[in-house]
Design a protein around this motif. Sequence first.
Motif, PDB file in Angstrom:
ATOM      1  N   VAL A  53       0.858  -1.183   0.000  1.00 50.30           N
ATOM      2  CA  VAL A  53       0.000   0.000   0.000  1.00 50.30           C
ATOM      3  C   VAL A  53       0.895   1.233   0.000  1.00 50.30           C
ATOM      4  CG1 VAL A  53      -1.858   1.231   1.171  1.00 50.30           C
ATOM      5  CG2 VAL A  53      -1.724  -1.269   1.334  1.00 50.30           C
ATOM      6  N   GLY A  54       0.699   2.113  -0.971  1.00 44.96           N
ATOM      7  CA  GLY A  54       1.539   3.310  -1.048  1.00 44.96           C
ATOM      8  C   GLY A  54       1.201   4.115  -2.279  1.00 44.96           C
ATOM      9  N   ARG A  55       2.176   4.835  -2.781  1.00 41.73           N
ATOM     10  CA  ARG A  55       1.966   5.668  -3.962  1.00 41.73           C
ATOM     11  C   ARG A  55       3.104   5.439  -4.963  1.00 41.73           C
ATOM     12  NH1 ARG A  55      -2.174   9.173  -2.669  1.00 41.73           N
ATOM     13  NH2 ARG A  55      -2.537   9.470  -0.433  1.00 41.73           N
ATOM     14  N   ALA A  56       2.763   5.568  -6.255  1.00 42.26           N
ATOM     15  CA  ALA A  56       3.746   5.393  -7.334  1.00 42.26           C
ATOM     16  C   ALA A  56       4.462   4.053  -7.205  1.00 42.26           C
ATOM     17  CB  ALA A  56       4.743   6.548  -7.332  1.00 42.26           C
ATOM     18  N   LEU A  57       3.708   2.977  -7.315  1.00 38.41           N
ATOM     19  CA  LEU A  57       4.233   1.639  -7.039  1.00 38.41           C
ATOM     20  C   LEU A  57       4.594   0.833  -8.282  1.00 38.41           C
ATOM     21  CD1 LEU A  57       1.700   0.556  -4.242  1.00 38.41           C
ATOM     22  CD2 LEU A  57       3.980   1.547  -3.943  1.00 38.41           C
ATOM     23  N   ALA A  58       4.435   1.393  -9.461  1.00 42.03           N
ATOM     24  CA  ALA A  58       4.609   0.622 -10.692  1.00 42.03           C
ATOM     25  C   ALA A  58       5.978  -0.053 -10.783  1.00 42.03           C
ATOM     26  CB  ALA A  58       4.386   1.514 -11.914  1.00 42.03           C
ATOM     27  N   ASP A  59       7.018   0.608 -10.295  1.00 41.05           N
ATOM     28  CA  ASP A  59       8.367   0.049 -10.400  1.00 41.05           C
ATOM     29  C   ASP A  59       8.552  -1.242  -9.612  1.00 41.05           C
ATOM     30  OD1 ASP A  59       9.247   2.029 -12.093  1.00 41.05           O
ATOM     31  OD2 ASP A  59      10.036   3.300 -10.494  1.00 41.05           O
ATOM     32  N   ARG A  60       7.622  -1.568  -8.744  1.00 42.55           N
ATOM     33  CA  ARG A  60       7.730  -2.780  -7.945  1.00 42.55           C
ATOM     34  C   ARG A  60       7.229  -4.018  -8.690  1.00 42.55           C
ATOM     35  NH1 ARG A  60       8.272  -1.067  -2.270  1.00 42.55           N
ATOM     36  NH2 ARG A  60       7.833  -3.211  -1.652  1.00 42.55           N
ATOM     37  N   LEU A  61       6.564  -3.812  -9.830  1.00 40.48           N
ATOM     38  CA  LEU A  61       5.977  -4.938 -10.565  1.00 40.48           C
ATOM     39  C   LEU A  61       6.981  -6.003 -10.997  1.00 40.48           C
ATOM     40  CD1 LEU A  61       3.143  -3.426 -12.783  1.00 40.48           C
ATOM     41  CD2 LEU A  61       2.956  -5.418 -11.289  1.00 40.48           C
ATOM     42  N   PRO A  62       8.092  -5.644 -11.631  1.00 39.37           N
ATOM     43  CA  PRO A  62       9.021  -6.683 -12.069  1.00 39.37           C
ATOM     44  C   PRO A  62       9.525  -7.561 -10.924  1.00 39.37           C
ATOM     45  CG  PRO A  62       9.528  -4.615 -13.162  1.00 39.37           C
ATOM     46  CD  PRO A  62       8.522  -4.307 -12.098  1.00 39.37           C
ATOM     47  N   GLY A  63       9.734  -6.986  -9.764  1.00 37.74           N
ATOM     48  CA  GLY A  63      10.194  -7.774  -8.629  1.00 37.74           C
ATOM     49  C   GLY A  63       9.174  -8.800  -8.182  1.00 37.74           C
ATOM     50  N   ILE A  64       7.896  -8.492  -8.364  1.00 40.44           N
ATOM     51  CA  ILE A  64       6.835  -9.429  -7.998  1.00 40.44           C
ATOM     52  C   ILE A  64       6.646 -10.492  -9.078  1.00 40.44           C
ATOM     53  CG2 ILE A  64       4.370  -9.656  -7.501  1.00 40.44           C
ATOM     54  CD1 ILE A  64       4.450  -6.828  -6.355  1.00 40.44           C
ATOM     55  N   LEU A  65       6.699 -10.073 -10.336  1.00 36.39           N
ATOM     56  CA  LEU A  65       6.478 -11.013 -11.430  1.00 36.39           C
ATOM     57  C   LEU A  65       7.629 -12.000 -11.584  1.00 36.39           C
ATOM     58  CD1 LEU A  65       4.981  -8.518 -14.015  1.00 36.39           C
ATOM     59  CD2 LEU A  65       3.796 -10.483 -13.013  1.00 36.39           C
ATOM     60  N   GLY A  66       8.856 -11.552 -11.374  1.00 31.06           N
ATOM     61  CA  GLY A  66      10.004 -12.447 -11.439  1.00 31.06           C
ATOM     62  C   GLY A  66      10.668 -12.498 -12.796  1.00 31.06           C
ATOM     63  N   GLU A  67      11.874 -13.029 -12.818  1.00 32.09           N
ATOM     64  CA  GLU A  67      12.690 -13.057 -14.033  1.00 32.09           C
ATOM     65  C   GLU A  67      12.259 -14.125 -15.017  1.00 32.09           C
ATOM     66  OE1 GLU A  67      16.720 -13.443 -12.843  1.00 32.09           O
ATOM     67  OE2 GLU A  67      16.819 -11.474 -11.864  1.00 32.09           O
ATOM     68  N   ALA A  68      11.556 -15.154 -14.565  1.00 29.00           N
ATOM     69  CA  ALA A  68      11.186 -16.250 -15.462  1.00 29.00           C
ATOM     70  C   ALA A  68      10.082 -15.851 -16.436  1.00 29.00           C
ATOM     71  CB  ALA A  68      10.745 -17.458 -14.642  1.00 29.00           C
ATOM     72  N   VAL A  69       9.326 -14.833 -16.103  1.00 30.14           N
ATOM     73  CA  VAL A  69       8.217 -14.401 -16.954  1.00 30.14           C
ATOM     74  C   VAL A  69       8.753 -13.706 -18.196  1.00 30.14           C
ATOM     75  CG1 VAL A  69       6.230 -12.849 -17.089  1.00 30.14           C
ATOM     76  CG2 VAL A  69       6.628 -14.192 -15.019  1.00 30.14           C
ATOM     77  N   GLN A  70       8.244 -14.087 -19.366  1.00 31.11           N
ATOM     78  CA  GLN A  70       8.630 -13.434 -20.613  1.00 31.11           C
ATOM     79  C   GLN A  70       7.500 -12.579 -21.175  1.00 31.11           C
ATOM     80  OE1 GLN A  70      10.031 -16.351 -23.398  1.00 31.11           O
ATOM     81  NE2 GLN A  70      11.876 -16.834 -22.208  1.00 31.11           N
ATOM     82  N   ARG A  71       6.285 -13.085 -21.048  1.00 30.19           N
ATOM     83  CA  ARG A  71       5.125 -12.376 -21.591  1.00 30.19           C
ATOM     84  C   ARG A  71       4.161 -12.036 -20.455  1.00 30.19           C
ATOM     85  NH1 ARG A  71       6.576 -15.967 -25.625  1.00 30.19           N
ATOM     86  NH2 ARG A  71       5.810 -17.637 -24.282  1.00 30.19           N
ATOM     87  N   VAL A  72       3.557 -10.855 -20.563  1.00 34.61           N
ATOM     88  CA  VAL A  72       2.563 -10.419 -19.585  1.00 34.61           C
ATOM     89  C   VAL A  72       1.313  -9.968 -20.323  1.00 34.61           C
ATOM     90  CG1 VAL A  72       1.966  -8.656 -17.881  1.00 34.61           C
ATOM     91  CG2 VAL A  72       4.219  -9.723 -17.815  1.00 34.61           C
ATOM     92  N   ALA A  73       0.185 -10.545 -19.934  1.00 38.99           N
ATOM     93  CA  ALA A  73      -1.100 -10.064 -20.431  1.00 38.99           C
ATOM     94  C   ALA A  73      -1.582  -8.983 -19.473  1.00 38.99           C
ATOM     95  CB  ALA A  73      -2.102 -11.200 -20.499  1.00 38.99           C
ATOM     96  N   PHE A  74      -1.752  -7.794 -19.994  1.00 34.91           N
ATOM     97  CA  PHE A  74      -2.173  -6.657 -19.179  1.00 34.91           C
ATOM     98  C   PHE A  74      -3.657  -6.441 -19.420  1.00 34.91           C
ATOM     99  CE2 PHE A  74      -2.471  -1.957 -18.469  1.00 34.91           C
ATOM    100  CZ  PHE A  74      -2.134  -1.968 -17.123  1.00 34.91           C
ATOM    101  N   LEU A  75      -4.478  -6.912 -18.503  1.00 31.45           N
ATOM    102  CA  LEU A  75      -5.925  -6.814 -18.619  1.00 31.45           C
ATOM    103  C   LEU A  75      -6.390  -5.575 -17.867  1.00 31.45           C
ATOM    104  CD1 LEU A  75      -5.389  -9.701 -19.543  1.00 31.45           C
ATOM    105  CD2 LEU A  75      -7.427 -10.429 -18.275  1.00 31.45           C
TER     106      LEU A  75
END
Length: 370
Positions: A22-44
Amino acid sequence: MTDQGTHTVLHVGGASPYDVVVGRALADRLPGILGEAVQRVAFLHAAELTELAEPVLRVLREHYDVLALGLPSGEATKAAEVANECWDALGEAGFTRSDAVVTFGGGATTDLGGFVAATWLRGVRVVHVPTTLLAMVDAAVGGKTGINTGAGKNLVGSFHEPAGVLVDLDTLLTLPREELVAGMGEVVKCGFIADPVILDLVEKDPDAATDPHGPVLPELVERAIRVKIDVVVADLKETGGSDGHPGREVLNYGHTMAHAIERAERYSMRHGEAVAIGCCYVAELARLAGHLDDATAARHATAFGAVGLPTTYSGAGFDDLLAAMRVDKKSRGNTLRFVVLDEVAKPVVLTGPSEEHLRAAYDVMAGGAA
């Protein structure tokens, strides 16, 4: 709860642990959550939020191949045909089990996106970025996903816990006032079932409670999320609580009538508004059944009404609403079940209330007076 600068991290334990940030301007935290193994992301994402979604999309495109899928607005997105369109798009793009879904939008987007992630290849990673107060405190946390059918709301779905949830409070700054107020329906509900401090904060200063620029609303968001986390960790799949506690079913306080109203209104009423009415209804039902004292029953209308939520409803007749309640997920056979309160933060299950009490509570709901 762990404070990290301007962020608060609420940990969800259990078999598939994850964090709610919970906070503000959190977009930069996404890659750390998704992980390095992910190649494709469906953005719904909710189609009308394309501009608001740009910071998130920009971060995702720096790290992954992104398939952006715009979804219909509101409850219209929670339909089998929309899910099927998403599955077709994932198939055409070659999504594998190591790829992921990110949702961006309100509760309907979260429910639909979570369902798509749960069912694609029997489950891929999903991260929720809720953009409404309702989604922040309700749909994004807990792993419930679902779509609606002609028979009712959320009757088709799956449990699928996210890899993480980013609650970016900045999105509330652009949220229409009526949507923010509607989200308070779930917040105030959490006050009644588990955290009386929520009620105190709302009743002390309703304007501060609904001000996205001030300090009170963030506290309410965190408190409501904490209520849901505590309940979900103890009873992930709604199998029941202990010592008479309803378990995860407690989160459905007010929802049996709320879902019936939503169906009667063809889902044109905001969920949080219906929840507020449903909570007032079930409070009166509990009073009639001898569970709840007069003052606490009356406090429901006061607390929900303080932030501008509706507390009465007469748009459908009792018989129609009763029929809709009988197909609610929480019913057992033809027996209705309601979460009620013995007092604030003391929930129990009321099974098979008399039709006399059901009808009398409806009369109060429809007329607004005992």
